[in-house]
Design an enzyme around this catalytic site. Structure first.
Site, PDB file in Angstrom:
ATOM      1  N   GLY A  10       0.004   5.308 -14.352  1.00  0.00           N
ATOM      2  CA  GLY A  10       0.606   4.065 -13.849  1.00  0.00           C
ATOM      3  C   GLY A  10       1.725   3.596 -14.764  1.00  0.00           C
ATOM      4  CG  LEU A  12      -0.163  -0.864 -19.461  1.00  0.00           C
ATOM      5  CD1 LEU A  12       0.906  -1.387 -20.417  1.00  0.00           C
ATOM      6  CD2 LEU A  12      -1.252  -1.914 -19.274  1.00  0.00           C
ATOM      7  CE1 TYR A 124      -4.183  -6.365  -8.564  1.00  0.00           C
ATOM      8  CE2 TYR A 124      -3.019  -8.468  -8.597  1.00  0.00           C
ATOM      9  CZ  TYR A 124      -3.342  -7.253  -9.193  1.00  0.00           C
ATOM     10  OH  TYR A 124      -2.803  -6.957 -10.424  1.00  0.00           O
TER      11      TYR A 124
HETATM   12  N1  LIG Z   1       2.200  -4.333 -11.232  1.00  0.00           N
HETATM   13  C1  LIG Z   1       2.242  -5.648 -11.407  1.00  0.00           C
HETATM   14  O1  LIG Z   1       3.179  -6.333 -10.965  1.00  0.00           O
HETATM   15  C2  LIG Z   1       1.155  -6.340 -12.183  1.00  0.00           C
HETATM   16  C3  LIG Z   1       1.206  -7.735 -12.313  1.00  0.00           C
HETATM   17  C4  LIG Z   1       0.206  -8.371 -13.058  1.00  0.00           C
HETATM   18  C5  LIG Z   1      -0.808  -7.631 -13.645  1.00  0.00           C
HETATM   19  N2  LIG Z   1      -0.842  -6.294 -13.473  1.00  0.00           N
HETATM   20  C6  LIG Z   1      -1.944  -5.533 -14.080  1.00  0.00           C
HETATM   21  O2  LIG Z   1      -1.390  -4.691 -15.070  1.00  0.00           O
HETATM   22  C7  LIG Z   1      -2.178  -3.499 -15.172  1.00  0.00           C
HETATM   23  C8  LIG Z   1      -1.273  -2.289 -15.098  1.00  0.00           C
HETATM   24  O3  LIG Z   1      -0.588  -2.335 -13.849  1.00  0.00           O
HETATM   25  P1  LIG Z   1       0.455  -1.209 -13.441  1.00  0.00           P
HETATM   26  O4  LIG Z   1       1.592  -1.894 -12.783  1.00  0.00           O
HETATM   27  O5  LIG Z   1       0.682  -0.267 -14.565  1.00  0.00           O
HETATM   28  O6  LIG Z   1      -0.403  -0.478 -12.314  1.00  0.00           O
HETATM   29  P2  LIG Z   1      -0.099   0.879 -11.534  1.00  0.00           P
HETATM   30  O7  LIG Z   1       1.272   1.365 -11.871  1.00  0.00           O
HETATM   31  O8  LIG Z   1      -0.482   0.659 -10.125  1.00  0.00           O
HETATM   32  O9  LIG Z   1      -1.118   1.892 -12.227  1.00  0.00           O
HETATM   33  C9  LIG Z   1      -2.488   1.819 -12.020  1.00  0.00           C
HETATM   34  C10 LIG Z   1      -3.040   3.210 -12.219  1.00  0.00           C
HETATM   35  O10 LIG Z   1      -4.450   3.151 -12.041  1.00  0.00           O
HETATM   36  C11 LIG Z   1      -4.839   4.333 -11.372  1.00  0.00           C
HETATM   37  N3  LIG Z   1      -6.138   4.178 -10.723  1.00  0.00           N
HETATM   38  C12 LIG Z   1      -6.434   3.634  -9.523  1.00  0.00           C
HETATM   39  N4  LIG Z   1      -7.743   3.726  -9.271  1.00  0.00           N
HETATM   40  C13 LIG Z   1      -8.300   4.357 -10.334  1.00  0.00           C
HETATM   41  C14 LIG Z   1      -9.613   4.761 -10.676  1.00  0.00           C
HETATM   42  N5  LIG Z   1     -10.644   4.549  -9.835  1.00  0.00           N
HETATM   43  N6  LIG Z   1      -9.829   5.379 -11.856  1.00  0.00           N
HETATM   44  C15 LIG Z   1      -8.808   5.622 -12.697  1.00  0.00           C
HETATM   45  N7  LIG Z   1      -7.521   5.283 -12.428  1.00  0.00           N
HETATM   46  C16 LIG Z   1      -7.289   4.654 -11.262  1.00  0.00           C
HETATM   47  C17 LIG Z   1      -3.729   4.559 -10.372  1.00  0.00           C
HETATM   48  O11 LIG Z   1      -3.763   5.890  -9.921  1.00  0.00           O
HETATM   49  P3  LIG Z   1      -3.285   6.228  -8.407  1.00  0.00           P
HETATM   50  O12 LIG Z   1      -1.857   5.786  -8.338  1.00  0.00           O
HETATM   51  O13 LIG Z   1      -3.499   7.699  -8.335  1.00  0.00           O
HETATM   52  O14 LIG Z   1      -4.179   5.414  -7.514  1.00  0.00           O
HETATM   53  C18 LIG Z   1      -2.507   4.239 -11.212  1.00  0.00           C
HETATM   54  O15 LIG Z   1      -2.025   5.385 -11.896  1.00  0.00           O
HETATM   55  C19 LIG Z   1      -3.224  -3.587 -14.065  1.00  0.00           C
HETATM   56  O16 LIG Z   1      -4.420  -4.062 -14.593  1.00  0.00           O
HETATM   57  C20 LIG Z   1      -2.655  -4.622 -13.111  1.00  0.00           C
HETATM   58  O17 LIG Z   1      -3.659  -5.290 -12.384  1.00  0.00           O
HETATM   59  C21 LIG Z   1       0.114  -5.620 -12.777  1.00  0.00           C
END
Ligand SMILES: NC(=O)c1ccc[n+]([C@@H]2O[C@H](COP(=O)([O-])OP(=O)(O)OC[C@H]3O[C@@H](n4cnc5c(N)ncnc54)[C@H](OP(=O)(O)O)[C@@H]3O)[C@@H](O)[C@H]2O)c1
Length: 286
Positions: A10, A12, A124
């Site tokens: 992902g 992060l 979410y």
């Molecule tokens: N993106 C935002 O705008 C945002 C805003 C506020 C907070 N956050 C938080 O910041 C953190 C990082 O977000 P991000 O944007 O880096 O998220 P991201 O790009 O969506 O990455 C999340 C990763 O988790 C993986 N994943 C999903 N289900 C899984 C499982 N069961 N076991 C292991 N891995 C799994 C996904 O793989 P697949 O792609 O293969 O499913 C993806 O690679 C998260 O906690 C998110 O809630 C994000």
């Protein structure tokens, strides 16, 4: 230092890998190699790798899809973090978990502090809040970093969507009545590295987000300005619309600015200068 990273593919996760000091031993796992919802697999990996630190960058982040997919969102955002928290406790590892500004309902008019009342508007946000609670219930030493509006050079995010749409379209209508703080995933990753290096960070919730609040409309304008500076050819007209004019399955907070004073008590934690990061990313992507 032995660090287990989940969700390594992902935004992060990728940024964290880029910033890990060379002498740390890191086991990066993605959804295929370690599904955090699989309790046995989580305990097995932690038992054999024996990390000092677990960084959970895995999450279900599809805000709108979560409305009709709450079972999977709950598994990934609640049960997965709980598995990690329990395994971390048993193996004496520090868990760093990440959460979201969407735990708030957006009715505040000043930046949210960690102890402010939560009231998520959608599935979410609710699953992320329940995930925070399930982690801290079983593991008081876990660190939870709430962040917001994450973007990076990796994965899917608002910056990349704007650049893609702006290349083909004459005009884009962007919501102007939701305000928050864009946050570069690289800055979150750097902050996590700094907290790990500091070592003695008290368990609990910490806010960390970009340094300047904007609306999505203002964010889009900033993206195109920086992109054009980097040689981007697209030049769409960016129009303001209201949330009512752009209905989505999940409601979003109208105001989700986070107060980041608490995390900045630790040495070297700097603000996330998202405009500087945006400029760098535009130069990389264009
Ligand atoms: N993106 C935002 O705008 C945002 C805003 C506020 C907070 N956050 C938080 O910041 C953190 C990082 O977000 P991000 O944007 O880096 O998220 P991201 O790009 O969506 O990455 C999340 C990763 O988790 C993986 N994943 C999903 N289900 C899984 C499982 N069961 N076991 C292991 N891995 C799994 C996904 O793989 P697949 O792609 O293969 O499913 C993806 O690679 C998260 O906690 C998110 O809630 C994000």
């Amino acid at each position: 230092m032995r660090v287990l990273l989940t969700g390594a593919d992902g935004q992060l996760g990728r940024c964290f890998q880029d910033r890990v000091p060379k002498d740390w031993i890191i086991l990066q796992t993605d959804a295929k190699s370690l599904d955090i919802t699989d309790r046995v697999a989580v305990f097995d990996v932690i038992d054999s790798f024996k990390p000092n630190i677990i960084v959970n960058a895995a999450a279900y982040t599809a805000v709108d899809k979560a409305e009709s997919d709450s079972d999977i969102a709950t598994l990934v955002n609640v049960i997965g973090p709980q598995n990690l928290a329990e395994a971390a406790l048993i193996s004496n590892a520090k868990l760093i978990h990440v959460s979201t500004d969407y735990v708030f309902d957006g009715r505040a008019v000043t930046p949210y502090k960690e102890e402010d009342i939560t009231n998520p508007l959608g599935v979410y946000g609710l699953t992320k809040l329940n995930g925070e609670q399930s982690v801290l219930e079983v593991n008081h030493s876990a660190i939870i970093i709430r962040t917001a509006w994450v973007f990076s050079e990796y994965g899917n995010n608002f910056v990349k969507t704007m650049l893609r749409l702006g290349a083909d379209r004459q005009s884009l209508s962007i919501v102007a009545d939701q305000r928050g703080c864009p946050t570069y995933a690289g800055d979150i990753a750097r902050t996590i590295v700094q907290l790990i290096e500091y070592g003695d960070v008290k368990g609990g919730v910490y806010h960390y987000c970009g340094d300047k609040e904007v609306s999505w409309f203002e964010f889009a304008k900033a993206i195109f300005e920086q992109a054009r500076n980097a040689g981007y050819a697209g030049n769409p007209e960016v129009k303001e619309i209201t949330t009512d004019e752009y209905p989505t399955p999940a409601a979003r907070p109208t105001y989700s600015v986070l107060d980041c004073q608490k995390i900045r008590q630790y040495p070297n934690i700097s603000e996330s200068d998202w405009q500087a990061a945006l400029s760098n990313i535009c130069r990389k992507l264009i």
